[in-house]
Design an enzyme around this catalytic site. Structure first.
Site, PDB file in Angstrom:
ATOM      1  N   GLY A  44     -31.446  -2.318 -34.387  1.00  0.00           N
ATOM      2  CA  GLY A  44     -32.684  -2.001 -35.105  1.00  0.00           C
ATOM      3  C   GLY A  44     -33.338  -3.245 -35.672  1.00  0.00           C
ATOM      4  O   GLY A  44     -33.920  -3.207 -36.758  1.00  0.00           O
ATOM      5  N   GLY A  60     -38.692 -16.712 -33.563  1.00  0.00           N
ATOM      6  CA  GLY A  60     -38.572 -18.028 -32.954  1.00  0.00           C
ATOM      7  C   GLY A  60     -37.253 -18.259 -32.244  1.00  0.00           C
ATOM      8  O   GLY A  60     -36.515 -17.324 -31.899  1.00  0.00           O
ATOM      9  N   ASN A  92     -27.756  -1.826 -38.365  1.00  0.00           N
ATOM     10  CA  ASN A  92     -28.931  -1.501 -39.179  1.00  0.00           C
ATOM     11  C   ASN A  92     -29.716  -0.312 -38.638  1.00  0.00           C
ATOM     12  O   ASN A  92     -30.370   0.389 -39.398  1.00  0.00           O
ATOM     13  CB  ASN A  92     -29.846  -2.733 -39.236  1.00  0.00           C
ATOM     14  CG  ASN A  92     -31.212  -2.393 -39.776  1.00  0.00           C
ATOM     15  OD1 ASN A  92     -31.406  -2.183 -40.973  1.00  0.00           O
ATOM     16  ND2 ASN A  92     -32.203  -2.319 -38.887  1.00  0.00           N
ATOM     17  N   SER A 103     -27.551   3.732 -47.398  1.00  0.00           N
ATOM     18  CA  SER A 103     -28.705   4.147 -48.198  1.00  0.00           C
ATOM     19  C   SER A 103     -28.238   4.647 -49.545  1.00  0.00           C
ATOM     20  O   SER A 103     -27.166   5.254 -49.667  1.00  0.00           O
ATOM     21  CB  SER A 103     -29.483   5.258 -47.493  1.00  0.00           C
ATOM     22  OG  SER A 103     -30.475   5.803 -48.339  1.00  0.00           O
ATOM     23  N   TYR A 149     -29.848  13.178 -43.777  1.00  0.00           N
ATOM     24  CA  TYR A 149     -29.875  11.723 -43.753  1.00  0.00           C
ATOM     25  C   TYR A 149     -28.880  11.142 -44.757  1.00  0.00           C
ATOM     26  O   TYR A 149     -28.060  10.283 -44.421  1.00  0.00           O
ATOM     27  CB  TYR A 149     -31.291  11.244 -44.053  1.00  0.00           C
ATOM     28  CG  TYR A 149     -31.441   9.744 -44.178  1.00  0.00           C
ATOM     29  CD1 TYR A 149     -31.490   8.940 -43.048  1.00  0.00           C
ATOM     30  CD2 TYR A 149     -31.545   9.135 -45.428  1.00  0.00           C
ATOM     31  CE1 TYR A 149     -31.637   7.564 -43.153  1.00  0.00           C
ATOM     32  CE2 TYR A 149     -31.697   7.764 -45.548  1.00  0.00           C
ATOM     33  CZ  TYR A 149     -31.736   6.986 -44.412  1.00  0.00           C
ATOM     34  OH  TYR A 149     -31.866   5.615 -44.516  1.00  0.00           O
ATOM     35  N   ALA A 152     -26.327  12.617 -46.100  1.00  0.00           N
ATOM     36  CA  ALA A 152     -24.965  12.987 -45.724  1.00  0.00           C
ATOM     37  C   ALA A 152     -24.426  12.057 -44.645  1.00  0.00           C
ATOM     38  O   ALA A 152     -23.253  11.654 -44.673  1.00  0.00           O
ATOM     39  CB  ALA A 152     -24.941  14.435 -45.246  1.00  0.00           C
ATOM     40  N   ALA A 153     -25.280  11.707 -43.678  1.00  0.00           N
ATOM     41  CA  ALA A 153     -24.853  10.794 -42.629  1.00  0.00           C
ATOM     42  C   ALA A 153     -24.524   9.421 -43.196  1.00  0.00           C
ATOM     43  O   ALA A 153     -23.528   8.785 -42.810  1.00  0.00           O
ATOM     44  CB  ALA A 153     -25.940  10.688 -41.561  1.00  0.00           C
ATOM     45  N   LYS A 154     -25.339   8.942 -44.126  1.00  0.00           N
ATOM     46  CA  LYS A 154     -25.084   7.642 -44.733  1.00  0.00           C
ATOM     47  C   LYS A 154     -23.818   7.672 -45.591  1.00  0.00           C
ATOM     48  O   LYS A 154     -23.100   6.666 -45.683  1.00  0.00           O
ATOM     49  CB  LYS A 154     -26.288   7.207 -45.563  1.00  0.00           C
ATOM     50  CG  LYS A 154     -27.542   6.903 -44.741  1.00  0.00           C
ATOM     51  CD  LYS A 154     -27.333   5.747 -43.762  1.00  0.00           C
ATOM     52  CE  LYS A 154     -28.662   5.298 -43.142  1.00  0.00           C
ATOM     53  NZ  LYS A 154     -28.484   4.176 -42.205  1.00  0.00           N
TER      54      LYS A 154
END
Length: 243
Positions: A9, A47, A80, A137, A147, A149-151
């Site tokens: 990500g 770069g 990420n 998170s 969300y 719960a997954a974190k």
């Protein structure tokens, strides 16, 4: 020889800031994501020292197909990639159990199972004294439907992997941002009123900047952080602590 990092990500938001911080520290950085055009633009911005490999972390075949393009030796892995594919819908707003299941399973797939699959697939390529950093998170502690719960599950996996890999000198930590400026789906896609909530509840009365998250990741990725492992480090101005 330069150390080598992979940042999933890495084309936008916090991931791009992390890639930039690692390049500044002298690492060669491979950024990944689903959209090659976005990754290539990020590499142009960042770069020399960066290159792009496109694949979907939720697709085991895509991960396997990307292996030839990914580094054979990895010093730093930053998981990420994440977010929500249903706009961070609230469970209480969903019409039925089918919708709830679809939302929660999608969140678990992207924010927990994906990072696990990437980590386990790339584990044999880790250099001695490697560094793995998960991006979690603050919603894992504050509530955040599928969300969050997954974190929270990602925090569990972080500790598990830290214990497993510790004897080879590898550290595994999780950085948990609160709402962060410019991040896609920042803090669970919270609306303007909830941005004000973060400002009220943070000790410094503001949200984070991507570079502030990236600087914590850069430290955890450094050789100096060899005795910091299995930790969850919040970058939320203390918002989770003060509740």
């Amino acid at each position: 020889m330069a150390r080598i990092a992979v940042v999933t990500g890495g084309g936008t938001g916090i991931g791009k800031a992390i890639a930039g911080a690692l390049v500044t520290e002298g690492l060669q950085v491979v950024i990944t994501g689903r959209r090659l055009d976005v990754l290539e633009k990020a590499c142009a911005d960042l770069g020399l020292g960066t290159r792009a490999v496109a694949f979907d972390i939720t697709d085991p075949a895509a991960i396997a197909g990307a292996l030839d393009a990914l580094p054979q030796t990895i010093d730093v892995l930053v998981n990420n990639a994440g977010g929500s594919r249903d706009g961070y819908a609230r469970t209480s707003d969903m019409p039925d159990a089918h919708a709830i299941r679809d939302s929660w399973m999608a969140n678990l797939e992207l924010n927990l199972v994906g990072p696990v699959m990437v980590s386990e697939t790339l584990k044999p390529r880790l250099a001695p004294d490697a560094r793995i950093i998960m991006i979690g998170s603050v919603t894992a502690r504050l509530g955040g439907d599928g969300y969050g719960a997954a974190k929270a599950g990602l925090e569990c996996y972080t500790v598990q992997l830290a214990r497993e890999l510790g004897r080879q000198g590898t550290t595994v930590n999780l950085v948990a941002p609160g709402m962060t400026a410019g991040a896609e789906g920042a803090a669970g896609g919270l609306d303007y009123s909830n941005a004000r909530w973060f400002e009220r509840n943070a000790a410094n009365r503001r949200i984070a900047q991507p570079g502030e998250v990236a600087s914590v990741v850069a430290f955890l990725a450094s050789p100096s952080a060899g005795h910091v492992t299995g930790q969850v480090i919040h970058v939320s101005g203390g918002a989770a602590r003060f509740l």
